[in-house]
Motif scaffolding. Structure first.
Motif, short mmCIF file in Angstrom:
data_model
loop_
_atom_site.label_atom_id
_atom_site.label_comp_id
_atom_site.label_asym_id
_atom_site.label_seq_id
_atom_site.Cartn_x
_atom_site.Cartn_y
_atom_site.Cartn_z
N ASP A 65 0.83 -1.20 0.00
CA ASP A 65 0.00 0.00 0.00
C ASP A 65 0.87 1.25 0.00
O ASP A 65 1.75 1.41 0.85
N ALA A 66 0.62 2.17 -0.95
CA ALA A 66 1.43 3.37 -1.07
C ALA A 66 1.35 4.24 0.17
O ALA A 66 2.35 4.81 0.63
N ALA A 67 0.15 4.35 0.73
CA ALA A 67 -0.02 5.17 1.93
C ALA A 67 0.75 4.56 3.10
O ALA A 67 1.35 5.27 3.91
N LEU A 68 0.74 3.23 3.19
CA LEU A 68 1.49 2.55 4.23
C LEU A 68 2.97 2.87 4.12
O LEU A 68 3.64 3.18 5.11
N LEU A 69 3.50 2.77 2.92
CA LEU A 69 4.93 3.03 2.73
C LEU A 69 5.30 4.45 3.15
O LEU A 69 6.36 4.67 3.73
N THR A 70 4.40 5.38 2.89
CA THR A 70 4.64 6.76 3.31
C THR A 70 4.72 6.86 4.83
O THR A 70 5.61 7.52 5.39
N VAL A 71 3.79 6.19 5.51
CA VAL A 71 3.77 6.20 6.98
C VAL A 71 5.02 5.53 7.54
O VAL A 71 5.63 6.02 8.50
N LEU A 72 5.40 4.39 6.96
CA LEU A 72 6.58 3.67 7.44
C LEU A 72 7.86 4.49 7.24
O LEU A 72 8.71 4.54 8.13
N ARG A 73 7.98 5.12 6.09
CA ARG A 73 9.16 5.96 5.85
C ARG A 73 9.21 7.10 6.86
O ARG A 73 10.28 7.46 7.36
N ALA A 74 8.04 7.69 7.13
CA ALA A 74 7.99 8.81 8.08
C ALA A 74 8.39 8.36 9.48
O ALA A 74 9.14 9.07 10.18
N SER A 75 7.92 7.19 9.90
CA SER A 75 8.25 6.72 11.25
C SER A 75 9.73 6.39 11.36
O SER A 75 10.36 6.63 12.40
N VAL A 76 10.30 5.86 10.27
CA VAL A 76 11.74 5.58 10.26
C VAL A 76 12.53 6.88 10.36
O VAL A 76 13.51 6.98 11.10
N ALA A 77 12.09 7.90 9.61
CA ALA A 77 12.76 9.19 9.65
C ALA A 77 12.64 9.83 11.04
O ALA A 77 13.61 10.39 11.57
N GLU A 78 11.45 9.73 11.64
CA GLU A 78 11.23 10.29 12.98
C GLU A 78 12.07 9.54 14.02
O GLU A 78 12.59 10.15 14.96
N LYS A 121 19.00 11.07 17.22
CA LYS A 121 19.98 12.16 17.17
C LYS A 121 19.74 13.17 18.28
O LYS A 121 20.68 13.72 18.86
N ALA A 122 18.45 13.40 18.58
CA ALA A 122 18.11 14.39 19.60
C ALA A 122 18.21 13.81 21.01
O ALA A 122 18.18 14.55 21.99
N GLY A 123 18.31 12.49 21.11
CA GLY A 123 18.35 11.84 22.42
C GLY A 123 17.03 11.95 23.17
O GLY A 123 17.01 11.95 24.41
N ASP A 124 15.92 12.03 22.43
CA ASP A 124 14.59 12.19 23.02
C ASP A 124 13.97 10.82 23.25
O ASP A 124 13.47 10.18 22.32
N GLU A 125 13.98 10.34 24.50
CA GLU A 125 13.53 8.99 24.81
C GLU A 125 12.06 8.76 24.45
O GLU A 125 11.70 7.74 23.87
N GLN A 126 11.20 9.71 24.82
CA GLN A 126 9.78 9.54 24.52
C GLN A 126 9.53 9.51 23.03
O GLN A 126 8.71 8.71 22.54
N ALA A 127 10.24 10.34 22.27
CA ALA A 127 10.07 10.35 20.82
C ALA A 127 10.60 9.07 20.20
O ALA A 127 10.05 8.57 19.21
N ILE A 128 11.68 8.53 20.77
CA ILE A 128 12.23 7.26 20.27
C ILE A 128 11.20 6.15 20.43
O ILE A 128 10.93 5.38 19.49
N ILE A 129 10.60 6.06 21.60
CA ILE A 129 9.60 5.02 21.86
C ILE A 129 8.38 5.22 20.97
O ILE A 129 7.84 4.27 20.40
N ALA A 130 7.94 6.48 20.84
CA ALA A 130 6.76 6.77 20.02
C ALA A 130 7.00 6.39 18.56
O ALA A 130 6.13 5.80 17.91
N ALA A 131 8.18 6.72 18.03
CA ALA A 131 8.48 6.39 16.63
C ALA A 131 8.60 4.89 16.43
O ALA A 131 8.14 4.34 15.42
N ASP A 132 9.21 4.22 17.40
CA ASP A 132 9.33 2.76 17.33
C ASP A 132 7.95 2.11 17.29
O ASP A 132 7.67 1.25 16.45
N GLN A 133 7.08 2.54 18.19
CA GLN A 133 5.74 1.97 18.24
C GLN A 133 4.92 2.33 17.01
O GLN A 133 4.12 1.52 16.54
N ALA A 134 5.12 3.54 16.48
CA ALA A 134 4.38 3.96 15.30
C ALA A 134 4.71 3.06 14.11
O ALA A 134 3.82 2.73 13.30
#
Length: 211
Positions: free
Chosen positions: A100-113, A119-132
């Motif tokens: 699914d093209a929309a899925l790939l967009t979401v997955l790429r975004a979560s990988v980028a996040e 890089k920012a050392g933001d623990e909550q953001a790391i967990i959120a991106a991993d779970q996303a």
């Protein structure tokens, strides 16, 4: 009903944020009466919010004792990840079949996040991106039964992350996510399943090494 549901969503967001920030730790009691009084709300939206945390796996309900913030011990963790590895492999396989093209967009975004959070050392953001990322793969499988089975296990995995050393695993997890994404992008169902299952096993191994 709409107003009450919005209140429940807000309470859920507050409690979930406190769990992820480790302001509420495993074993802390989520007393509906106490929380309702603290927040100045009726018990109904608070009860709904706590039940949502239970369904998500971030809290557990005990008979006659109410809910408390979930924790994981070594045996429970191994059991959770044994089942999670099989189900996440299936989710990735189904997602690759759809491409699914929309899925790939979401997955790429979560990988980028995920990369930006590291890089920012933001623990909550790391967990959120991993779970996303994992949630996006599950959503793409479009299998209601799989969602009901795997959804709570993702919450339990989140609890395990909170108990670990976040300085050691994120870069490895990010590389593994990229491998899963590559297989899904290619539409290679077998490779996607293998990469997802291997990732879950690797995460378990890292938790056990830290324990």
């Amino acid at each position: 009903m709409i107003s009450r549901q919005r209140l429940a969503d807000q309470v859920y967001a507050v409690l979930r944020g406190q769990i992820l920030a480790r302001e509420l730790v495993p074993g802390d009691h989520l007393s509906v009466p106490v929380l309702a009084e603290t927040l100045g709300l009726s018990r109904s939206p608070v009860r709904e919010a706590v039940q949502r945390l239970v369904v998500e796996g971030l809290a557990v309900e005990e008979f006659h004792r109410g809910a408390r913030v979930a924790g994981v011990d070594a045996t429970d963790l191994a059991d959770v990840y044994a089942v999670r590895g099989v189900l996440e492999g299936l989710a990735a396989r189904l997602a690759a079949g759809r491409r699914d093209a929309a899925l790939l967009t979401v997955l790429r975004a979560s990988v980028a996040e995920h990369g930006a959070a590291i890089k920012a050392g933001d623990e909550q953001a790391i967990i959120a991106a991993d779970q996303a990322f994992h949630q996006a793969v599950l959503d793409a499988a479009r299998n209601e039964h799989l969602t009901r089975a795997l959804g709570p296990l993702l919450g339990r995995a989140q609890v395990a992350m909170l108990s670990g050393d976040l300085s050691r695993w994120p870069r490895k997890a990010l590389a593994e996510h990229r491998a899963i994404l590559a297989a899904i992008r290619m539409g290679d169902a077998e490779a996607a399943q293998a990469a997802a299952s291997a990732h879950v096993q690797a995460v378990l191994t890292r938790h056990q090494e830290l324990g």
